[in-house]
Design a protein around this motif. Structure first.
Motif, PDB file in Angstrom:
ATOM      1  N   LEU A 167       0.631  -1.555   0.022  1.00 43.11           N
ATOM      2  CA  LEU A 167       0.003  -0.063   0.324  1.00 43.11           C
ATOM      3  C   LEU A 167       0.637   1.366   0.529  1.00 43.11           C
ATOM      4  CD1 LEU A 167      -2.701  -1.057   2.200  1.00 43.11           C
ATOM      5  CD2 LEU A 167      -3.085  -0.134   0.018  1.00 43.11           C
ATOM      6  N   ASP A 168       1.839   0.789   0.755  1.00 47.25           N
ATOM      7  CA  ASP A 168       2.689   2.235   0.637  1.00 47.25           C
ATOM      8  C   ASP A 168       3.380   3.059  -0.527  1.00 47.25           C
ATOM      9  OD1 ASP A 168       2.319   2.415   3.492  1.00 47.25           O
ATOM     10  OD2 ASP A 168       4.125   0.882   4.001  1.00 47.25           O
ATOM     11  N   MET A 169       3.406   1.219  -1.254  1.00 47.12           N
ATOM     12  CA  MET A 169       4.392   1.428  -2.541  1.00 47.12           C
ATOM     13  C   MET A 169       4.023   2.506  -3.438  1.00 47.12           C
ATOM     14  SD  MET A 169       5.071  -1.427  -4.294  1.00 47.12           S
ATOM     15  CE  MET A 169       6.538  -3.033  -3.123  1.00 47.12           C
ATOM     16  N   ILE A 170       2.875   2.244  -2.989  1.00 46.90           N
ATOM     17  CA  ILE A 170       1.130   2.664  -4.347  1.00 46.90           C
ATOM     18  C   ILE A 170       1.359   4.660  -4.324  1.00 46.90           C
ATOM     19  CG2 ILE A 170      -0.831   3.250  -4.811  1.00 46.90           C
ATOM     20  CD1 ILE A 170      -1.336   0.558  -4.090  1.00 46.90           C
ATOM     21  N   ASP A 171       1.430   4.899  -2.938  1.00 46.52           N
ATOM     22  CA  ASP A 171       1.916   5.701  -3.028  1.00 46.52           C
ATOM     23  C   ASP A 171       2.780   6.530  -2.986  1.00 46.52           C
ATOM     24  OD1 ASP A 171      -1.084   6.302  -1.764  1.00 46.52           O
ATOM     25  OD2 ASP A 171      -0.268   5.905   0.618  1.00 46.52           O
ATOM     26  N   SER A 172       4.478   5.889  -2.772  1.00 40.90           N
ATOM     27  CA  SER A 172       5.072   6.283  -3.154  1.00 40.90           C
ATOM     28  C   SER A 172       5.863   5.979  -4.173  1.00 40.90           C
ATOM     29  CB  SER A 172       6.385   5.714  -1.998  1.00 40.90           C
ATOM     30  OG  SER A 172       6.899   4.420  -2.294  1.00 40.90           O
ATOM     31  N   HIS A 173       5.528   5.342  -4.980  1.00 41.88           N
ATOM     32  CA  HIS A 173       5.751   5.417  -6.571  1.00 41.88           C
ATOM     33  C   HIS A 173       4.711   6.129  -7.207  1.00 41.88           C
ATOM     34  CE1 HIS A 173       8.682   1.632  -6.366  1.00 41.88           C
ATOM     35  NE2 HIS A 173       8.383   1.758  -5.207  1.00 41.88           N
ATOM     36  N   SER A 174       3.946   6.839  -6.712  1.00 42.93           N
ATOM     37  CA  SER A 174       2.675   6.937  -8.207  1.00 42.93           C
ATOM     38  C   SER A 174       3.035   8.528  -8.581  1.00 42.93           C
ATOM     39  CB  SER A 174       1.577   7.670  -7.002  1.00 42.93           C
ATOM     40  OG  SER A 174       1.863   8.403  -6.245  1.00 42.93           O
ATOM     41  N   SER A 175       4.355   9.829  -8.010  1.00 47.90           N
ATOM     42  CA  SER A 175       4.453  10.816  -8.382  1.00 47.90           C
ATOM     43  C   SER A 175       6.008  10.340  -9.526  1.00 47.90           C
ATOM     44  CB  SER A 175       4.743  11.610  -7.700  1.00 47.90           C
ATOM     45  OG  SER A 175       5.307  11.397  -6.763  1.00 47.90           O
ATOM     46  N   GLN A 176       6.524   9.847  -8.791  1.00 42.67           N
ATOM     47  CA  GLN A 176       7.515   9.961  -9.307  1.00 42.67           C
ATOM     48  C   GLN A 176       8.792   8.562  -8.284  1.00 42.67           C
ATOM     49  OE1 GLN A 176      10.536  13.000  -8.016  1.00 42.67           O
ATOM     50  NE2 GLN A 176      10.351  12.855  -6.812  1.00 42.67           N
ATOM     51  N   SER A 177       9.829   7.959  -9.072  1.00 39.22           N
ATOM     52  CA  SER A 177      10.615   6.680  -8.237  1.00 39.22           C
ATOM     53  C   SER A 177      11.502   7.462  -7.336  1.00 39.22           C
ATOM     54  CB  SER A 177      11.775   6.395  -9.757  1.00 39.22           C
ATOM     55  OG  SER A 177      12.646   5.441  -9.210  1.00 39.22           O
ATOM     56  N   PRO A 178      11.023   6.413  -6.372  1.00 40.01           N
ATOM     57  CA  PRO A 178      11.970   6.882  -5.326  1.00 40.01           C
ATOM     58  C   PRO A 178      13.174   6.454  -5.863  1.00 40.01           C
ATOM     59  CG  PRO A 178      11.198   4.866  -5.079  1.00 40.01           C
ATOM     60  CD  PRO A 178      10.554   5.121  -6.369  1.00 40.01           C
ATOM     61  N   LEU A 179      13.964   6.386  -6.310  1.00 35.65           N
ATOM     62  CA  LEU A 179      15.379   6.016  -6.613  1.00 35.65           C
ATOM     63  C   LEU A 179      16.096   7.946  -6.645  1.00 35.65           C
ATOM     64  CD1 LEU A 179      16.071   3.314  -8.861  1.00 35.65           C
ATOM     65  CD2 LEU A 179      16.517   3.381  -6.525  1.00 35.65           C
ATOM     66  N   GLU A 180      14.677   8.745  -6.984  1.00 32.03           N
ATOM     67  CA  GLU A 180      15.137   9.500  -7.323  1.00 32.03           C
ATOM     68  C   GLU A 180      15.666  10.795  -6.187  1.00 32.03           C
ATOM     69  OE1 GLU A 180      15.899  10.748 -10.555  1.00 32.03           O
ATOM     70  OE2 GLU A 180      15.343   8.904 -11.068  1.00 32.03           O
ATOM     71  N   SER A 181      14.948  10.179  -5.251  1.00 32.44           N
ATOM     72  CA  SER A 181      15.223  10.622  -3.901  1.00 32.44           C
ATOM     73  C   SER A 181      16.655  10.154  -3.457  1.00 32.44           C
ATOM     74  CB  SER A 181      13.649  11.309  -2.963  1.00 32.44           C
ATOM     75  OG  SER A 181      13.852   9.667  -2.516  1.00 32.44           O
ATOM     76  N   ILE A 182      17.405   9.153  -3.939  1.00 39.18           N
ATOM     77  CA  ILE A 182      18.462   8.931  -3.238  1.00 39.18           C
ATOM     78  C   ILE A 182      19.181   9.937  -3.279  1.00 39.18           C
ATOM     79  CG2 ILE A 182      20.442   7.093  -1.778  1.00 39.18           C
ATOM     80  CD1 ILE A 182      17.543   5.492  -2.794  1.00 39.18           C
ATOM     81  N   ARG A 183      20.050   9.913  -1.821  1.00 41.65           N
ATOM     82  CA  ARG A 183      20.972  11.453  -2.253  1.00 41.65           C
ATOM     83  C   ARG A 183      22.515   9.886  -0.982  1.00 41.65           C
ATOM     84  NH1 ARG A 183      18.948  12.769  -4.656  1.00 41.65           N
ATOM     85  NH2 ARG A 183      18.095  14.966  -4.929  1.00 41.65           N
ATOM     86  N   PRO A 184      23.328  10.108  -2.172  1.00 39.67           N
ATOM     87  CA  PRO A 184      25.075   8.847  -1.886  1.00 39.67           C
ATOM     88  C   PRO A 184      24.774   9.536   0.184  1.00 39.67           C
ATOM     89  CG  PRO A 184      25.631  10.308  -3.927  1.00 39.67           C
ATOM     90  CD  PRO A 184      24.109  10.770  -3.221  1.00 39.67           C
ATOM     91  N   ALA A 185      24.883   7.787   0.897  1.00 41.86           N
ATOM     92  CA  ALA A 185      25.273   7.986   2.462  1.00 41.86           C
ATOM     93  C   ALA A 185      26.963   7.822   2.366  1.00 41.86           C
ATOM     94  CB  ALA A 185      24.194   7.343   2.813  1.00 41.86           C
ATOM     95  N   ALA A 186      27.728   7.761   2.296  1.00 44.15           N
ATOM     96  CA  ALA A 186      28.781   7.273   2.205  1.00 44.15           C
ATOM     97  C   ALA A 186      30.073   7.768   0.315  1.00 44.15           C
ATOM     98  CB  ALA A 186      29.103   5.909   2.575  1.00 44.15           C
ATOM     99  N   SER A 187      31.069   7.851   1.044  1.00 45.64           N
ATOM    100  CA  SER A 187      32.280   7.831  -0.415  1.00 45.64           C
ATOM    101  C   SER A 187      32.545   6.408  -0.682  1.00 45.64           C
ATOM    102  CB  SER A 187      32.909   8.763  -0.499  1.00 45.64           C
ATOM    103  OG  SER A 187      33.553   9.263   0.653  1.00 45.64           O
TER     104      SER A 187
END
Length: 299
Positions: A167-187
């Motif tokens: 159910l949460d996936m339907i909301d999070s994937h409806s507008s854009q891919s959640p991958l777009e919001s990921i920022r690097p956490a480590a180098s």
């Protein structure tokens, strides 16, 4: 990563365990459950070079490792690196390529180098292959050779999400891919520092003996016709160190070994004809061995 792969904390943890243990990860499951998404989330969480290879039946080994091309103006051959020259290599649907092409990854996965036209080139560290594959009984797949399966530190399955996670996936994937919001956490330097820290995690003689006894039990089990290799022993110890480090512990417990026994060992094993008739999977055999083997003192 968990913001993308919802409700799969243990799956994400094992992926990070393999990264910090300098191993390679095989993700096997049915289409559509997030295998490629998990691999992409790992790649985006680290500020490093990530290359993707889409494995197809007509893919050639040189399409992975690179090829020497003749340069007309310079009158010499120049090497064009393949996608394997990256920190994280995503091999999508690896078992759709021919065994010859699959084997192109053997040298780089074991030795961290590529040999083309008699010249050996080292790969940058950290280096990790994250391969996805569909179950072997699906149409158009080639089973991975035993030698290549043995080079993967762990195999995991993503599995279907829970109802709430879906159910949460339907909301999070409806507008854009959640991958777009990921920022690097480590180098890459951070990852190398963490890998060096993992190497210093203490493994007691009793736990080492426990690992050796567990691997040896796979070689003598009547339910298996191919047991785990010495490489599996080393992989299990290295993975247990990383698993303990993620718990902020400076030592490995037997619980770490037990938690990783199935992901690290099962994909290397071949069931006996009797076990196949009884439909006993290698995962079940490993779980039985873990439950029967005496556990060393946790102190």
């Amino acid at each position: 990563m968990e913001s993308v792969i919802e409700g799969k904390s243990e799956t994400v943890r094992i992926a990070l365990t393999v990264l910090l243990a300098e191993g390679h990860l095989l993700i096997e499951d049915v289409p559509g459950v997030g295998k490629t998404m998990l691999a992409k989330a790992l790649g985006r969480s680290v500020d490093c070079q990530v290359n993707r290879v889409q494995f197809t039946p007509d893919l050639l080994p040189s399409d992975i490792t690179g090829v020497s091309v003749y340069h007309q103006e310079l009158h010499e051959f120049q090497f064009q690196p393949g996608p394997v020259f990256a920190h994280i290599v995503l091999g999508d649907e690896i078992n759709r390529a021919s065994p010859k092409t699959q084997s192109a990854l053997l040298e780089c996965m074991e030795e961290g180098q590529v040999s083309v036209d008699g010249v050996t080139r080292s790969l940058e560290r950290p280096f990790m292959v994250v391969a996805t594959q569909n179950p072997g009984d699906m149409e158009g797949t080639y089973p991975l050779p035993e030698a290549q399966r043995d080079r993967f530190m762990a195999r995991i399955a993503v599995g279907y999400p829970s109802a709430q996670a879906e159910l949460d996936m339907i909301d999070s994937h409806s507008s854009q891919s959640p991958l777009e919001s990921i920022r690097p956490a480590a180098s890459t330097h951070d990852v190398q520092a963490m890998i060096a820290e993992v190497r210093s995690i203490h493994v007691s003689p009793a736990v080492k003996r426990y690992v050796v006894d567990l691997v040896a039990a796979t070689r003598t089990s009547s339910a298996l016709r191919l047991g785990a290799s010495p490489r599996a022993t080393l992989h299990l110890v290295r993975a247990a160190r990383a698993y303990a480090a993620l718990d902020n512990r400076g030592h490995v417990l037997p619980d770490d070994v037990q938690a990783l026994a199935v992901p690290v060992l099962a994909h290397r094993l071949l069931p006996s004809p009797e076990a196949q008739q009884q439909q006993r999977l290698p995962e079940q055999v490993v779980s039985d061995l873990v439950s029967r083997l005496p556990v060393p003192d946790r102190r």
